[in-house]
Design a protein around this motif. Structure first.
Motif, PDB file in Angstrom:
ATOM      1  N   LYS A  87       4.525  -7.816  30.470  1.00 30.31           N
ATOM      2  CA  LYS A  87       5.768  -8.572  30.649  1.00 30.31           C
ATOM      3  C   LYS A  87       6.731  -8.251  29.513  1.00 30.31           C
ATOM      4  N   MET A  88       8.016  -8.256  29.809  1.00 27.15           N
ATOM      5  CA  MET A  88       9.029  -7.938  28.810  1.00 27.15           C
ATOM      6  C   MET A  88       9.165  -9.116  27.837  1.00 27.15           C
ATOM      7  N   THR A  89       9.082  -8.816  26.552  1.00 30.90           N
ATOM      8  CA  THR A  89       9.189  -9.830  25.508  1.00 30.90           C
ATOM      9  C   THR A  89      10.379  -9.504  24.625  1.00 30.90           C
ATOM     10  N   LEU A  90      11.263 -10.469  24.476  1.00 28.98           N
ATOM     11  CA  LEU A  90      12.445 -10.306  23.629  1.00 28.98           C
ATOM     12  C   LEU A  90      12.144 -10.832  22.236  1.00 28.98           C
ATOM     13  N   ASN A  91      12.596 -10.135  21.217  1.00 26.49           N
ATOM     14  CA  ASN A  91      12.435 -10.498  19.814  1.00 26.49           C
ATOM     15  C   ASN A  91      10.967 -10.589  19.421  1.00 26.49           C
ATOM     16  N   GLU A  92      10.150  -9.732  20.016  1.00 26.55           N
ATOM     17  CA  GLU A  92       8.713  -9.760  19.730  1.00 26.55           C
ATOM     18  C   GLU A  92       8.423  -9.402  18.278  1.00 26.55           C
ATOM     19  N   PHE A  93       9.147  -8.438  17.722  1.00 27.73           N
ATOM     20  CA  PHE A  93       8.902  -7.994  16.363  1.00 27.73           C
ATOM     21  C   PHE A  93      10.036  -8.401  15.427  1.00 27.73           C
ATOM     22  N   GLY A  94      10.895  -9.305  15.859  1.00 35.68           N
ATOM     23  CA  GLY A  94      12.028  -9.724  15.032  1.00 35.68           C
ATOM     24  C   GLY A  94      11.614 -10.612  13.885  1.00 35.68           C
ATOM     25  N   SER A  95      12.273 -10.462  12.752  1.00 35.48           N
ATOM     26  CA  SER A  95      11.964 -11.303  11.602  1.00 35.48           C
ATOM     27  C   SER A  95      12.793 -12.578  11.584  1.00 35.48           C
ATOM     28  N   VAL A  96      13.899 -12.579  12.302  1.00 29.03           N
ATOM     29  CA  VAL A  96      14.776 -13.747  12.375  1.00 29.03           C
ATOM     30  C   VAL A  96      14.847 -14.190  13.836  1.00 29.03           C
ATOM     31  N   PRO A  97      14.675 -15.492  14.107  1.00 26.78           N
ATOM     32  CA  PRO A  97      14.755 -15.961  15.490  1.00 26.78           C
ATOM     33  C   PRO A  97      16.136 -15.726  16.100  1.00 26.78           C
ATOM     34  N   ILE A  98      16.148 -15.586  17.435  1.00 29.69           N
ATOM     35  CA  ILE A  98      17.414 -15.393  18.157  1.00 29.69           C
ATOM     36  C   ILE A  98      18.251 -16.653  18.014  1.00 29.69           C
ATOM     37  N   GLY A  99      19.495 -16.526  17.606  1.00 33.02           N
ATOM     38  CA  GLY A  99      20.392 -17.678  17.469  1.00 33.02           C
ATOM     39  C   GLY A  99      20.110 -18.538  16.267  1.00 33.02           C
ATOM     40  N   ALA A 100      19.366 -18.035  15.297  1.00 35.08           N
ATOM     41  CA  ALA A 100      19.023 -18.820  14.110  1.00 35.08           C
ATOM     42  C   ALA A 100      20.253 -19.009  13.228  1.00 35.08           C
ATOM     43  N   VAL A 101      20.297 -20.145  12.565  1.00 35.12           N
ATOM     44  CA  VAL A 101      21.374 -20.436  11.627  1.00 35.12           C
ATOM     45  C   VAL A 101      20.893 -19.991  10.247  1.00 35.12           C
ATOM     46  N   THR A 102      21.506 -18.945   9.721  1.00 37.00           N
ATOM     47  CA  THR A 102      21.138 -18.416   8.412  1.00 37.00           C
ATOM     48  C   THR A 102      22.375 -18.307   7.540  1.00 37.00           C
ATOM     49  N   GLU A 103      22.125 -18.105   6.247  1.00 38.09           N
ATOM     50  CA  GLU A 103      23.255 -17.960   5.325  1.00 38.09           C
ATOM     51  C   GLU A 103      23.500 -16.529   5.011  1.00 38.09           C
TER      52      GLU A 103
END
Length: 131
Positions: A115-131
Motif C-alpha cells: 500500500k502507498m504510504t505518505l511521509n513514511e521516512f519523513g522526519s517532520v510530520p505533514i502539516g507540523a507547526v515548526t519554527e
C-alpha cells in the motif's frame, strides 16, 4: 482597458503598498521585542551569577565547564502517536508539531504490491507547526 479595470488595478496596487508598509512596521516591532527579551535574559543571568554565594579561594580555581544550552521553546516530551482510519486511508498523528506522521492509502498500490504510504521516512510530520 476600461475604467473599471483601471480602478481595480489601481486599488490592488494601493492595497499591496499599504500591506507592505504595515508589514515592515510589524517586523520592526517584533525585532525590537526580541532584542528586549534577549537583553532581559542576559541581565537576569548576570543577577543570578552575582547573587551566588562566594566560594572559598581553593574552590574558585578555574575549571572547564560545559556550555549551558539555551532553554528550548518546547519542552522535550516523548513522541505520542495516535491512529485514525477511514475507508480510504489510515492516518497516524504525532503530538510533535501536531501533524500527520504517516498516511497509508488503502486504494492505491505502491511497488511490489504494498500500500502507498505518505511521509513514511519523513522526519517532520505533514502539516507540523515548526519554527
Amino acid at each position: 482597458m476600461d475604467r473599471k479595470g483601471i480602478i481595480a488595478v489601481a486599488l490592488s496596487l494601493v492595497t499591496l503598498v499599504a500591506w507592505m508598509y504595515y508589514n515592515s512596521i510589524e517586523m520592526k516591532k517584533g525585532a525590537e521585542q526580541r532584542a528586549r527579551v534577549q537583553a532581559a535574559a542576559v541581565e537576569a543571568a548576570a543577577l543570578i551569577k552575582a547573587a551566588e554565594p562566594a566560594a572559598p579561594a581553593a574552590a574558585q580555581a578555574p575549571t572547564a565547564q560545559a556550555p549551558v544550552a539555551a532553554p528550548s521553546a518546547e519542552p522535550a516530551a516523548p513522541e505520542k502517536l495516535e491512529s485514525l482510519g477511514s475507508a480510504s486511508a489510515d492516518y497516524t498523528f504525532s503530538n510533535l508539531g501536531g501533524g500527520i506522521a504517516k498516511a497509508t492509502l488503502k486504494s492505491h498500490e505502491a511497488e511490489r504490491g504494498t500500500k502507498m504510504t505518505l511521509n513514511e521516512f519523513g522526519s517532520v510530520p505533514i502539516g507540523a507547526v515548526t519554527e
